[in-house]
Design a protein around this motif. Structure first.
Motif, mmCIF file in Angstrom:
data_model
loop_
_atom_site.group_PDB
_atom_site.id
_atom_site.type_symbol
_atom_site.label_atom_id
_atom_site.label_comp_id
_atom_site.label_asym_id
_atom_site.label_seq_id
_atom_site.Cartn_x
_atom_site.Cartn_y
_atom_site.Cartn_z
ATOM 1 N N ARG A 124 0.806 -1.377 0.235
ATOM 2 C CA ARG A 124 -0.050 0.085 -0.003
ATOM 3 C C ARG A 124 0.820 1.404 0.041
ATOM 4 O O ARG A 124 0.351 2.369 -0.692
ATOM 5 C CB ARG A 124 -0.739 0.028 1.127
ATOM 6 C CG ARG A 124 -2.133 -0.955 1.219
ATOM 7 C CD ARG A 124 -2.954 -0.781 2.214
ATOM 8 N NE ARG A 124 -4.151 -1.673 2.235
ATOM 9 C CZ ARG A 124 -5.437 -1.555 1.245
ATOM 10 N NH1 ARG A 124 -5.294 -0.646 0.573
ATOM 11 N NH2 ARG A 124 -6.103 -2.518 1.206
ATOM 12 N N GLU A 125 1.893 1.357 0.662
ATOM 13 C CA GLU A 125 2.903 2.373 0.811
ATOM 14 C C GLU A 125 3.832 2.721 -0.367
ATOM 15 O O GLU A 125 3.752 3.808 -0.849
ATOM 16 C CB GLU A 125 3.744 2.253 2.103
ATOM 17 C CG GLU A 125 3.043 2.815 3.294
ATOM 18 C CD GLU A 125 3.965 2.717 4.391
ATOM 19 O OE1 GLU A 125 5.021 3.299 4.404
ATOM 20 O OE2 GLU A 125 3.539 2.423 5.721
ATOM 21 N N THR A 126 4.154 1.535 -0.969
ATOM 22 C CA THR A 126 5.131 1.781 -2.000
ATOM 23 C C THR A 126 4.501 1.734 -3.453
ATOM 24 O O THR A 126 5.355 2.039 -4.282
ATOM 25 C CB THR A 126 6.463 0.758 -1.827
ATOM 26 O OG1 THR A 126 5.826 -0.426 -1.920
ATOM 27 C CG2 THR A 126 7.121 1.005 -0.420
#
Ligand code: NAD
Ligand code: 89V
Length: 342
Positions: free
Chosen positions: A62-64
């Motif tokens: 989700r973050e990267t």
């Protein structure tokens, strides 16, 4: 060419080969790593200079938001991780064995198809350069129509020290190594319609079978024998060489010890040395497998860029996994198993 950003899940024994190969390939960079084991995560991050490190795969993806994820964990985690990638629209590579059951594998393929994301199984043995060359020689057709094949892997190499889980599972050699040999048989001789199997456990210190002999009926009309053993002490330890025999109506092909190819046809017999290169980061005797990691990962990048299905897509690998499942079913009953029934 835009650089592709990849993320890796699983920083264990084999993933180091995958990381080395990504580093060698142009146009790609691993931007984030994940492992539940903080020590392994840190070691891989430092060795390969990747600062973005996560112990939770969902948080990492989700973050990267990588262009693809390379799943290098063992089979029990594969379904959840592939379905996670599919739910986020992220193309995925999944290590072999693709899944512990056919139901899981079919669900993983369906999830990626629904999401429209590419899925490749890291089934790398057919990418070994001696096996590629063998297939090219077979395709030249000078041995005529093949009527018999053999794919053989016999060794007493200690695989348990690097991969202790291999000694612990109820299933061993067919699920771990035979799966590669069965995939090579499919690659060379086409899909199989039935398999007959005998298994044995010779090493008393492990739980599963370490010897298997399989007879395959191929749709193309020929038969092949796929045999594997981790209980075979030889004058020369050949790990991890796969030996191949093909007999055709007009000649024969042998891939023998030391990567020696012999082709006999109307023109006589000729030989080729198919020794794989020793890549800068590779080490003997693993260099054959290590080169195939580079070659399959290069194939993934090409197919991802071109929007093509990889040769060892999840869909394709269902056939290889069905052979594994059928081998275990058939070993229990002693009877042939039709692939259509798996
Ligand atoms: P390993 O146990 O050494 O490494 C797996 C790592 O994954 C571990 O560090 C573990 O902590 C981590 N992990 C597991 N589940 C996770 C999760 N949900 N999230 C984050 N991290 C998680 O195993 P290995 O020997 O490296 O084998 C990995 C896979 O590679 C296996 O499926 C094995 O069959 C396969 N393998 C393939 C080849 C080949 O030639 N293709 C060769 C060896 C191993
Ligand atoms: O290639 C593999 O899957 C390995 C080994 C060569 C040890 O069987 O697990």
């Amino acid at each position: 060419m835009n650089e592709l950003r990849g993320a890796l899940i699983g920083c264990g024994f084999f993933a180091r080969n995958q990381m080395n190969a990504w580093r060698d390939l142009p146009g790609v960079r691993i931007v984030a790593l994940c492992d539940r084991d903080a020590g392994r995560l840190q070691a891989m991050g430092e060795d390969f200079g990747v600062p973005a490190r996560f112990t939770d795969a969902e948080a990492m993806l989700r973050e990267t938001r990588p262009d693809f994820v390379d799943i290098a964990t063992t089979a029990p985690s594969h379904r959840a991780l592939v379905e996670l990638a599919a739910s986020l629209g992220i193309p995925a590579i999944c290590q072999k064995p693709f899944a512990p059951t056919m139901a899981d594998a079919r669900a993983m393929v369906a999830a990626c198809e629904r999401a429209g994301v590419p899925l490749m199984v890291h089934e790398n043995f057919r990418w070994q350069s001696p096996i590629r060359r063998l297939r090219a020689v077979l395709d030249e057709g000078t041995i005529g129509t093949p009527f018999f094949g053999r794919v053989s892997f016999r060794s007493a190499f200690d695989v348990y020290s690097g991969q202790p889980y291999l000694a612990e599972g109820e299933r061993f050699i067919v699920e771990d190594l035979g799966i590669h040999a069965l995939d090579i048989a499919r690659f060379l001789f086409g899909d199989a319609t039935a398999i007959t199997t005998r298994m044995a456990r010779v090493n008393p210190l492990i739980r599963g079978e370490d010897v298997a002999t399989m007879l395959l009926d191929h749709a193309a009309g020929l038969h092949s024998v796929v045999d594997c053993s981790y209980a075979t002490r030889l004058e020369e330890e050949l790990f991890p060489q796969t030996l191949v025999e093909i007999d055709g109506a007009l000649g024969s092909i042998r891939l023998g010890p030391g990567y020696r190819l012999s082709v006999t046809d109307a023109a006589g017999t000729r030989h080729e040395d198919l020794s794989p290169p020793l890549l800068a980061w590779a080490s003997r005797p693993w260099h054959n497998i290590q080169e195939s990691v580079l070659l399959i990962q290069r194939h993934w990048l090409e197919t991802l860029r071109d929007g093509r299905e990889p040769d060892t897509s999840g869909r394709d690998n269902l056939q290889t996994l069905a052979l594994v499942e059928a081998a275990y079913q058939g070993a229990r009953t002693g009877l042939p198993v039709a692939l259509a029934d798996v």
